[in-house]
Design a protein around this motif. Structure first.
Motif, short mmCIF file in Angstrom:
data_model
loop_
_atom_site.label_atom_id
_atom_site.label_comp_id
_atom_site.label_asym_id
_atom_site.label_seq_id
_atom_site.Cartn_x
_atom_site.Cartn_y
_atom_site.Cartn_z
N UNK A 47 54.84 97.76 53.95
CA UNK A 47 54.86 96.82 55.08
C UNK A 47 53.59 96.92 55.92
N UNK A 48 52.96 98.09 55.90
CA UNK A 48 51.77 98.28 56.72
C UNK A 48 50.49 97.73 56.13
N UNK A 101 53.16 87.52 48.62
CA UNK A 101 54.35 87.26 47.82
C UNK A 101 54.41 88.22 46.63
N UNK A 102 53.26 88.53 46.06
CA UNK A 102 53.22 89.51 44.96
C UNK A 102 53.64 90.89 45.45
N UNK A 103 53.31 91.18 46.69
CA UNK A 103 53.71 92.47 47.26
C UNK A 103 55.23 92.61 47.27
N UNK A 104 55.91 91.49 47.47
CA UNK A 104 57.37 91.53 47.51
C UNK A 104 57.98 91.78 46.13
N UNK A 155 59.95 99.45 45.06
CA UNK A 155 59.74 100.88 45.33
C UNK A 155 60.67 101.30 46.47
N UNK A 156 60.81 102.58 46.65
CA UNK A 156 61.61 103.07 47.77
C UNK A 156 60.88 102.80 49.08
N UNK A 210 51.15 104.34 50.24
CA UNK A 210 50.05 103.86 49.41
C UNK A 210 48.73 104.27 50.02
N UNK A 211 47.75 104.53 49.15
CA UNK A 211 46.43 104.94 49.60
C UNK A 211 45.39 103.84 49.41
#
Length: 367
Positions: A270-271, A331-334, A338-339, A344-345
């Protein structure tokens, strides 16, 4: 009889060729030292500071301490505590690179850039009518020095594979020529790790087979190498004999355009929204300069455990703005399952599957 450049004899190639590989010396760092006299003779590292930053370039003064490109910036700082860190200025480096290319174009139109700081040139026939490839390489290096106040190293050989190895032979500010009749004597003692595509894992595997030099590799037959390494084994068979049929390809079309960002601290999914929007705008602006239409959007994520996740989508209608690119990437992020606590780095946004604008316009008439 030629004594200064390549004798146009065949080495298994479709025709006699004279190839020059030009590699600018510590390019980004050298540009910084050229433009700021206070940096000359000092260890300069082109990199952003921070635990996630990597070295883009290091001056030869910094390299004496073991600093290398792609090294973590914090490690470079430990190796050379008194190094001067300069944030990269890619627009300036690109402008200098274009000036170098203009020098190349005085000699040949067959130029295949590999990056901002290196390129292959086919000078089998050159515009200035110089008798040898070595003479062409010397004049190019002289023009770069006199007009741009920078140095370049060059390799001259009958093919791209050998020319690239040769350009590294007398760095910095060097010139090395491999004549066709010298190929075998030059290649046989070389460590197999000098062959393109032979990384650390492959090199270790070859050593387990008793192969440490190119001469050892030549003792294996084509069937042996194919059985061990598949299709790449056939490539190894040829390179061990100095054979490279690949031609210098000018104006190679861009296959993809992307940008990515490594975070100072790991973020949740989300960040990443603001960063994805910023990267999308950067990629969109770069794609407009390309003059073609990209059909596929790619989102790349790297977890805190260094696992890489990618998602892609090809819209029915090509994107029309940076906002549409950002929306598609989000939209691809959705689609990443994952938990909620996963961190993420790194995140990257890319465009691929390019088509000419004219071709795209014609096809859209019949959709």
């Amino acid at each position: 009889m030629m004594t200064d450049g390549l004798d146009p004899t065949s080495t298994g190639l479709p025709g006699p060729r004279k190839i020059v590989h030009v590699d600018m010396d510590a390019f980004y760092a050298s540009v910084e030292q050229r433009d700021d006299a206070s940096l000359r003779g000092k260890p300069v590292v082109v990199a952003w500071r921070g635990k996630r930053s990597v070295v883009c370039a290091a001056s030869y003064e910094a390299r004496r301490f073991g600093v290398r490109s792609a090294m973590a910036a914090v490690h470079a700082e430990r190796l050379c505590p008194h190094a001067i860190f300069i944030p990269p200025d890619f627009p300036r480096y690109k402008a200098v690179s274009q000036s170098v290319r203009e020098i190349f174009r005085r000699h040949t139109d067959l130029i295949e850039p590999l990056s901002l700081d290196e390129a292959y040139l086919d000078v089998t026939s050159n515009k200035m009518g110089l008798p040898t490839a070595t003479r062409v390489a010397r004049i190019i290096r002289q023009q770069i020095r006199e007009e741009l106040n920078l140095t370049a190293s060059a390799g001259v050989a009958p093919n791209k594979f050998l020319a690239k190895i040769a350009s590294d032979w007398r760095k910095p500010d060097g010139l090395f020529v491999i004549q066709p009749h010298e190929v075998e004597a030059f290649l046989l003692p070389l460590p197999v790790g000098r062959i393109p595509g032979v990384g650390k894992v492959m090199e270790d595997r070859l050593k387990q087979l008793g192969i440490s030099a190119v001469g050892d590799l030549r003792n294996l037959s084509q069937p042996d190498l194919h059985g061990l390494f598949g299709r790449y084994g056939m490539r190894l068979y040829e390179l061990a004999r100095g054979i490279d049929h690949s031609r210098v390809v000018p104006d190679r079309p861009t296959k993809s355009i992307s940008a990515e960002d490594t975070f100072e601290t790991d973020l949740t999914l989300d960040g990443t929204e603001d960063i994805i929007r910023r990267l999308a705008e950067k990629v969109w602006n770069a794609s407009r300069r390309d003059g073609r239409v990209a059909r596929t959007v790619v989102l790349k994520l790297k977890t805190s455990e260094f696992n890489i996740l990618t998602r892609s989508h090809t819209p029915a209608v090509p994107l029309a703005s940076a906002e549409e690119l950002a929306a598609t990437a989000l939209a691809l992020r959705n689609r990443v399952e994952i938990r909620a606590s996963q961190k993420f780095r790194l995140v990257g946004v890319g465009l691929s599957n390019f088509q000419d604008a004219e071709t795209q316009s014609r096809s859209s008439l019949f959709d």
